[in-house]
Motif scaffolding. Structure first.
Motif, PDB file in Angstrom:
ATOM      1  N   LEU A 107      95.356  12.892 -76.440  1.00 10.07           N
ATOM      2  CA  LEU A 107      95.450  11.918 -75.367  1.00 10.07           C
ATOM      3  C   LEU A 107      95.678  10.541 -75.983  1.00 10.07           C
ATOM      4  CD1 LEU A 107      95.164  11.556 -72.280  1.00 10.07           C
ATOM      5  CD2 LEU A 107      92.726  11.110 -72.668  1.00 10.07           C
ATOM      6  N   VAL A 108      96.834   9.966 -75.717  1.00  7.85           N
ATOM      7  CA  VAL A 108      97.214   8.693 -76.334  1.00  7.85           C
ATOM      8  C   VAL A 108      96.425   7.558 -75.680  1.00  7.85           C
ATOM      9  CG1 VAL A 108      99.122   7.111 -76.788  1.00  7.85           C
ATOM     10  CG2 VAL A 108      99.501   9.588 -76.840  1.00  7.85           C
ATOM     11  N   ARG A 109      95.956   6.632 -76.507  1.00 13.20           N
ATOM     12  CA  ARG A 109      95.176   5.496 -76.016  1.00 13.20           C
ATOM     13  C   ARG A 109      95.851   4.181 -76.390  1.00 13.20           C
ATOM     14  NH1 ARG A 109      90.122   7.021 -74.271  1.00 13.20           N
ATOM     15  NH2 ARG A 109      89.544   9.188 -74.747  1.00 13.20           N
ATOM     16  N   THR A 110      95.355   3.109 -75.785  1.00 15.94           N
ATOM     17  CA  THR A 110      95.834   1.772 -76.079  1.00 15.94           C
ATOM     18  C   THR A 110      95.078   1.220 -77.286  1.00 15.94           C
ATOM     19  OG1 THR A 110      94.253   0.779 -74.542  1.00 15.94           O
ATOM     20  CG2 THR A 110      96.420   1.387 -73.660  1.00 15.94           C
ATOM     21  N   ALA A 111      95.429   0.012 -77.688  1.00 12.91           N
ATOM     22  CA  ALA A 111      94.796  -0.589 -78.859  1.00 12.91           C
ATOM     23  C   ALA A 111      93.304  -0.831 -78.645  1.00 12.91           C
ATOM     24  CB  ALA A 111      95.494  -1.896 -79.211  1.00 12.91           C
ATOM     25  N   GLN A 123      98.415   9.995 -67.297  1.00 10.97           N
ATOM     26  CA  GLN A 123      97.924   9.900 -68.660  1.00 10.97           C
ATOM     27  C   GLN A 123      99.002  10.376 -69.644  1.00 10.97           C
ATOM     28  OE1 GLN A 123      94.386  12.273 -68.755  1.00 10.97           O
ATOM     29  NE2 GLN A 123      93.128  10.729 -67.742  1.00 10.97           N
ATOM     30  N   ILE A 124      99.120   9.656 -70.755  1.00 17.47           N
ATOM     31  CA  ILE A 124     100.112  10.023 -71.771  1.00 17.47           C
ATOM     32  C   ILE A 124      99.454  10.990 -72.745  1.00 17.47           C
ATOM     33  CG2 ILE A 124     101.605   9.185 -73.625  1.00 17.47           C
ATOM     34  CD1 ILE A 124     101.842   6.554 -72.134  1.00 17.47           C
ATOM     35  N   GLU A 157      97.674   0.835 -87.580  1.00 12.82           N
ATOM     36  CA  GLU A 157      96.320   0.404 -87.912  1.00 12.82           C
ATOM     37  C   GLU A 157      95.290   0.934 -86.916  1.00 12.82           C
ATOM     38  OE1 GLU A 157      93.763  -3.721 -88.627  1.00 12.82           O
ATOM     39  OE2 GLU A 157      95.932  -3.797 -88.283  1.00 12.82           O
ATOM     40  N   ASN A 158      95.548   0.767 -85.610  1.00 12.76           N
ATOM     41  CA  ASN A 158      94.539   1.147 -84.619  1.00 12.76           C
ATOM     42  C   ASN A 158      94.944   2.349 -83.775  1.00 12.76           C
ATOM     43  OD1 ASN A 158      96.331   0.114 -82.584  1.00 12.76           O
ATOM     44  ND2 ASN A 158      95.533  -1.941 -82.951  1.00 12.76           N
ATOM     45  N   TYR A 159      96.110   2.918 -84.042  1.00  8.95           N
ATOM     46  CA  TYR A 159      96.613   4.112 -83.350  1.00  8.95           C
ATOM     47  C   TYR A 159      96.851   3.876 -81.858  1.00  8.95           C
ATOM     48  CZ  TYR A 159      94.526   5.988 -87.602  1.00  8.95           C
ATOM     49  OH  TYR A 159      94.157   6.200 -88.903  1.00  8.95           O
TER      50      TYR A 159
END
Length: 511
Positions: A107-111, A123-124, A157-159
């Motif tokens: 599950l892709v997240r924001t910074a 959801q991405i 750096e933070n994915y």
């Protein structure tokens, strides 16, 4: 009695060696399962120390309870992190240098750690991803989200999510946008491999706009097919089976910004590519053999090496992963085979289904999808000497290269690549005579000819006066010979005329 027990002891020891798995371990637990070899000028396989040995394994034991169904692709960042793709689980897994799990994401997240949403508010999530690439210049992670037909770009750096690249609106041809493998050059051009695409590599801009197809793979055409098509009518040609360009399977980027690619399609005329800006293959193949992996087979059904991935260093040395035999082939920038090692089997360090390979500094990371693991291979003393020699030569540090190649020869006196490496260093120093000696020792006839041409030119320059004197003497001798020949011819002609005239005068007097 002692002899009898000694014979019993030898017999038991021999039986144990025959029945035990043929695997040797060092005191630190590392495995020496790999046996290396190279090929000489005549195509004979020559034993050689392996350039790498198994240091450690990343497997389910490192996952901290996270499901792991396989490892389909791997790459590494310059800070030592290892990124792998699990297609079945739809995950990107990130490991530290010592193998600990740093991140497993589906599950892709924001910074800031929030769940990332697409334009429709969904959801991405990754769906059957097949490839990952680290773009160090922009500090970005590119994931080929194959199941969703898109490319997901994360911050290194933070994915956190940076952007999504979907199917270009202006995409031409019949190729479907199912990205499988990705690489990005220094100009931020994105190159995408689509499995089973015969139109070439997709080239996109940084924003995901379609630029064109790049580096079409030329197929092999049999003489029989060429003959029949040359005499067939237009109607007959329409009914004949079309010959499509073989698909690429994986790509990488070398230190000079050239795209390197591999294919295991048996109909391809080339198996390894180094593509210039025009998409032409400019791969150097100046070794004793072509860049084809194994050049011999044990049986007629053997299809040869099938390269599933390629990894390239900044100094042009590249590693090819052979999925058919579980071998790794190392070539330098000139296309000389440095070492081949690895095998299929059940021992630790052997492969079942090798899928991807990447450089981790001077180490190699190789994944196996069936075994669900990644092998970290570290260079042996022999391997380190060979790598350092080629790196020093590539960057013009001739004296350092000579030291490294001589260290390699001390470990393997029959290593032709080291003799060639020493010869090339002397060639760059314009010491042609010494270079010729080492090229002869290394059976490198291509570079021997180059050294000989330099030696000949240097010799002619040093002996110019002598050569000119000899040349003038030869010219003078030829000219003098011609003059004497013409004088003798004229003398003979005059003598003949006198004889003829005297005979005519005698006849007139008789009359």
């Amino acid at each position: 009695m002692r002899k009898k027990w000694f014979r019993y002891f030898c017999g038991i020891t021999a039986a144990a060696l025959l029945l035990a798995p043929l695997q040797v371990r060092a005191s630190d637990g590392t495995s020496y399962v790999y046996d290396g070899y190279t090929y000489d000028f005549y195509g004979n396989a020559k034993e050689s120390p392996a350039m790498f040995l198994l240091e450690r394994t990343i497997s389910t034991e490192n996952m901290n309870g996270v499901a792991l169904s396989g490892m389909n692709d791997v790459c590494a960042s310059k800070d030592g992190r290892i990124f792998t793709i699990d297609t079945m689980e739809g995950r990107m897994n990130v490991f530290g240098g010592d193998g600990e799990l740093l991140l497993s994401t589906k599950l892709v997240r924001t910074a800031d750690g929030k769940i990332a949403l697409d334009e429709d508010g969904n959801q991405i999530m990754l769906n059957a991803p097949e490839g990952v690439f680290i773009h160090e210049k922009e500090q970005e992670i590119y994931i080929a989200d194959t199941g969703n037909k898109r490319i997901v770009v994360l911050d290194l750096e933070n994915y956190g999510l940076l952007r999504i690249i979907g199917e270009p609106a202006e995409l031409s041809g019949v190729t479907q946008f199912n990205p499988s493998k990705i690489t990005v050059d220094l100009a931020n051009r994105i190159y995408v491999v689509v499995q089973s695409s015969y139109e070439g590599i997709l080239e996109l801009t940084r924003d995901g706009e379609f630029s064109g197809y790049y580096g079409v793979n030329t197929p092999m055409v049999s003489l029989a097919d060429y003959f029949w098509k040359s005499i067939a009518s237009d109607e007959q040609k329409k009914q004949m089976a079309k010959v499509y360009a073989p698909a690429f399977n994986n790509i990488a980027l070398d230190g000079e910004g050239f795209v390197m690619a591999v294919t295991y399609d048996l109909s391809a005329s080339d198996m390894v590519f180094r593509l210039n800006s025009k998409g032409e293959n400019v791969l150097r193949e100046e070794g004793n053999t072509f860049v084809v992996g194994d050049i011999w087979s044990m049986n007629s059904s053997d299809t040869g090496s099938q390269f599933v991935d390629i990894a390239v260093t900044d100094f042009g040395t590249y590693a090819l992963l052979d999925r058919s035999k579980g071998r790794i082939f190392l070539y330098n920038f000139d296309g000389e085979l440095l070492n081949a090692f690895g095998s299929m089997g059940n021992l630790k360090g052997e492969f079942k289904n090798p899928t991807s390979i990447a450089w981790l500094g001077d180490k190699l990371v190789v994944t196996d999808n069936t075994l669900k693991c990644a092998y970290i291979l570290t260079p042996t003393a022999f391997g380190k000497a060979v790598l350092e020699g080629n790196e020093s030569y590539y960057f013009g540090r001739w004296d350092e290269a000579l030291v490294s190649f001589r260290q390699a020869l001390a470990l393997n006196a029959n290593y032709e690549a080291a003799y060639s490496g020493i010869g090339k260093n002397y060639l760059m120093k314009d010491d042609y005579e010494t270079a010729m000696y080492y090229f002869k020792m290394g059976n490198n006839r291509t570079f021997y000819s180059k050294a000989y041409n330099g030696y000949r030119g240097e010799w002619l320059e040093d002996h110019f006066l002598l050569v000119m004197i000899l040349f003038l003497a030869v010219v003078g001798a030829v000219v003098g010979s011609e003059i004497r020949y013409h004088k003798q011819s004229k003398s003979k002609a005059r003598a003949a005329m006198k004889l003829l005239n005297s005979r005519k005068g005698g006849r007139q007097n008789e009359g």
